[in-house]
Enzyme design. Structure first.
Site, mmCIF file in Angstrom:
data_model
loop_
_atom_site.group_PDB
_atom_site.id
_atom_site.type_symbol
_atom_site.label_atom_id
_atom_site.label_comp_id
_atom_site.label_asym_id
_atom_site.label_seq_id
_atom_site.Cartn_x
_atom_site.Cartn_y
_atom_site.Cartn_z
ATOM 1 C CG HIS A 192 -5.861 100.278 -20.911
ATOM 2 N ND1 HIS A 192 -6.294 101.189 -19.971
ATOM 3 C CD2 HIS A 192 -5.376 99.224 -20.231
ATOM 4 C CE1 HIS A 192 -6.082 100.676 -18.766
ATOM 5 N NE2 HIS A 192 -5.530 99.483 -18.896
ATOM 6 N NE ARG A 335 -11.522 115.218 -23.599
ATOM 7 C CZ ARG A 335 -10.868 114.160 -24.058
ATOM 8 N NH1 ARG A 335 -10.207 114.238 -25.192
ATOM 9 N NH2 ARG A 335 -10.862 113.033 -23.389
ATOM 10 C CD GLU A 434 -10.922 115.218 -30.291
ATOM 11 O OE1 GLU A 434 -10.616 114.242 -29.608
ATOM 12 O OE2 GLU A 434 -11.941 115.895 -30.074
ATOM 13 C CG ASP A 458 -10.441 110.771 -31.420
ATOM 14 O OD1 ASP A 458 -10.703 109.607 -31.778
ATOM 15 O OD2 ASP A 458 -10.655 111.187 -30.275
ATOM 16 N NE ARG A 468 -8.171 106.632 -29.730
ATOM 17 C CZ ARG A 468 -8.256 107.714 -28.974
ATOM 18 N NH1 ARG A 468 -8.968 108.749 -29.381
ATOM 19 N NH2 ARG A 468 -7.644 107.804 -27.825
ATOM 20 C CB CYS A 505 -3.854 117.636 -25.813
ATOM 21 S SG CYS A 505 -5.416 117.492 -26.679
HETATM 22 C C1 PEP Z 1 -7.054 112.870 -28.974
HETATM 23 O O1 PEP Z 1 -8.003 112.444 -29.639
HETATM 24 O O2 PEP Z 1 -5.917 113.057 -29.438
HETATM 25 C C2 PEP Z 1 -7.219 113.168 -27.543
HETATM 26 C C3 PEP Z 1 -6.281 113.776 -26.844
HETATM 27 O O3 PEP Z 1 -8.361 112.745 -26.961
HETATM 28 P P1 PEP Z 1 -8.636 111.221 -26.494
HETATM 29 O O4 PEP Z 1 -7.358 110.435 -26.664
HETATM 30 O O5 PEP Z 1 -9.077 111.342 -25.075
HETATM 31 O O6 PEP Z 1 -9.714 110.829 -27.437
HETATM 32 MG MG MG Z 2 -10.001 112.407 -28.828
#
Ligand code: PEP
Ligand code: MG
Length: 574
Positions: A192, A335, A434, A458, A468, A505
């Site tokens: 965060h 998404r 992912e 991910d 993570r 992304c």
């Molecule tokens: C990711 O997993 O890289 C992603 C963009 O999705 P989130 O961070 O929302 O899990």
């Molecule tokens: Mg993700």
């Protein structure tokens, strides 16, 4: 020098400010004599007064969060406010007061501790997250009861903020204009605070562990957010060196923002799309102001988390329309809902999972709750009429999931048609990569999707089996690990063979160091937090595609993320 993990690039110099979010539990309780008899009625009145004050503070925070960070953060405070009115919770505090005849402070803290503990013991992830909210609210009310000042007010000059960790309340309350950098003992590169620091454009270092104890308030330090280094009381030579680096970075920043609205074209003329990740309608304007050519990831969770009920079709349609309207004809990759596991929603009764990251998440959840999925799809299709929607499914592991998700889209269209409602008919359908299985089978998936967007946050945790959210293994969860890069390479090659496009992304797309690698692997679209868009565009302009290809080819032969970083840093200095 001490070292953590660089979570947001940049250099900051200044005095340390040791921030302890107010933890009066032990200290306030320790000196309370529980045997002292108090007038329960008078003590309850004090609690009621403190609750009123707490409510005012939380409402102010909620407005501030909504203005500065967006509705998703603001919703956290809605949940906090609800606890101040929760009859069961307040009854518990009242009971403690009656039984112990103690002070308001003691009864409040004891009641809150018992209540939160019982919620955690149920073993439900949603209730455990709510127990964290109780702790947060309990600290606030106890602070008010004990007459202590709000610790966040003293920051009146620019500081390097050092803390074990920061709660969402902390990050909202803090006067961010005075924070030069965040340094945390906990956290990871995708946590965060790391995402917030990037959104604010300030350097951050996380996962400092016990090293953090070497930092004391007032010490002068230099922070290098790119590689996680902190220099304590630096000598003249180090100050000089970093001073020059900071000036160079500032010149780069000015240049990047001056050229933000120009396209990202490599030195040999290849145009690459640079778009933004957003998590709320308010972020769309910031993305446009930073020169984003569209939205590469709209995280729709803000509409669903921290709410007592799922939003209905009309409400969702209104919100999505607001975002599409701001973006005009630019592409918007939406998404579908990505909750479950670590992001539980109160209105879904989900079984407790031992490994939530390996459980019912993303598309697995929406396929398991077709009503929820249908409502979102109908709202999106209605809002996207005449717009440039690209619909994307998260956490895809098997081709069957894509087919099932496509069937759900067809069903939503059929339903809207039957109702005589107008909706979008032509749009691309894509998937997030992912899970390593999706990368390895990209050639198969390419038959069923129009595009791929690689979620490196991910992908790295599943490739390296590194949670993570776990600071202890944060160094392992590096998206520049060659295993992750090889998977990205597989996806791009397979997609291009079938004429599909590929974006990234995850946070890696916002890392300037990774630009030549992703460019060299042939990436078509970079999607980063709005503040980083100008930097990514600028970095792309520095390379020729053949040079980038050589860099990419070389890093694919390396053995670990450390070697990749060292090589890329050396390249950057040539
Ligand atoms: C990711 O997993 O890289 C992603 C963009 O999705 P989130 O961070 O929302 O899990
Ligand atoms: Mg993700």
């Amino acid at each position: 020098m001490i070292c953590g993990i660089g979570a947001s690039a940049g250099i900051a110099t200044g005095p340390v400010f040791l921030y302890k979010s107010y933890k009066p539990v032990q200290s306030a309780i320790a000196h309370i004599d529980v045997r002292a008899i108090h007038d329960s009625k008078a003590e309850w009145t004090r609690i009621e007064q403190a609750l009123r004050q707490g409510r005012r503070e939380i409402q102010a925070l909620r407005q501030k969060a909504s203005r500065e960070v967006g509705e998703s953060e603001a919703a956290i405070f809605e949940a906090h406010e609800l606890f101040l009115d929760d009859p069961e919770f307040l009854q518990r505090v009242h009971d403690v007061l009656d039984v112990t005849q103690s002070s308001a402070e003691y009864a409040w803290q004891e009641g809150a501790t018992q209540f939160a503990r019982e919620m955690r013991e149920i073993g439900d992830d949603y209730l455990a997250a709510r127990a964290d909210d109780i702790d947060d609210v309990a600290r606030r009310v106890l602070r008010i009861l004990s007459g202590a000042p709000d610790e966040t007010t003293p920051i009146t000059e620019p500081v390097i903020l050092v803390a074990d960790d920061l709660t969402p309340s902390d990050t909202i309350t803090l006067n961010k204009a005075m924070i030069l950098s965040f340094c945390l003992a906990e956290g990871s590169a995708t946590s965060h605070v790391a995402i917030l620091a990037k959104a604010l454009g300030i350097p951050a270092i996380v996962s400092l562990g016990e090293n953090i104890r070497q930092l004391q308030s007032g010490m002068q330090v230099i922070i290098n957010g790119a590689n996680g280094e902190i220099f304590i009381d630096p000598d003249e030579e180090t100050r000089e060196r970093y001073g020059q680096q900071r000036q160079a970075l500032e010149r780069q920043r000015v240049l990047a923002f001056q050229c933000a609205f120009q396209p990202a074209i490599t030195r040999d003329g290849k145009r690459v799309e640079v778009v933004a990740n957003i998590g709320a309608p308010e972020d769309a304007a910031e993305a446009l102001n930073a020169g984003a050519e569209g939205i590469g990831l709209l995280r729709t969770e803000f509409l669903f988390l921290n709410h007592e009920q799922a939003p209905d079709e009309d409400e969702q349609t209104r919100v999505y329309r607001r975002i599409f309207a701001q973006m005009g004809q630019r592409p918007v990759v939406v998404r579908t809902l990505d909750i479950g596991g670590d992001k539980p929603a109160p209105y879904l009764t989900m079984p407790h999972e031992l490994n939530p990251f390996l459980g019912i998440r993303g598309v697995r959840l929406t396929l398991a709750y077709p009503e929820l999925f249908q409502t979102q799809l109908r709202a999106l299709l209605r809002a996207a009429e005449g717009r440039n929607l690209k619909l994307m499914f998260p956490m895809i592991a098997t081709p069957e999931e894509i087919r099932s998700a496509r069937e759900q889209v067809a069903l939503a269209q059929k339903n809207l048609k039957a109702r005589g409602v107008s909706f979008a008919h032509h749009f691309e359908i894509g998937m997030m990569v992912e899970i390593p299985a999706a990368a390895v089978l990209a050639d198969i998936f390419a038959r069923d999707v129009d595009f791929f967007s690689i979620g490196t946050n991910d992908l790295v945790q599943y490739t390296l089996a590194a949670d993570r959210t776990n600071a202890a293994i944060a160094p392992l969860a590096d998206a520049l690990h060659p295993a992750v890069l090889r998977l990205i390479c597989l996806v791009i090659e397979a997609a291009h063979q079938r004429g599909r496009w590929v974006g990234v992304c995850g946070e890696l797309a916002g890392d300037v160091l990774a630009v030549p690698v992703l460019l060299g692997l042939g990436l078509d679209e970079f999607s980063a937090t709005p503040k980083l868009v100008p930097f990514i565009k600028q970095a792309i302009r520095n390379y020729r595609t053949d040079e980038a290809r050589q860099i990419a080819d070389h890093v694919l032969t390396l053995a670990n993320a450390h070697e990749v970083r060292a090589y890329l840093q050396a390249q950057g200095q040539c």
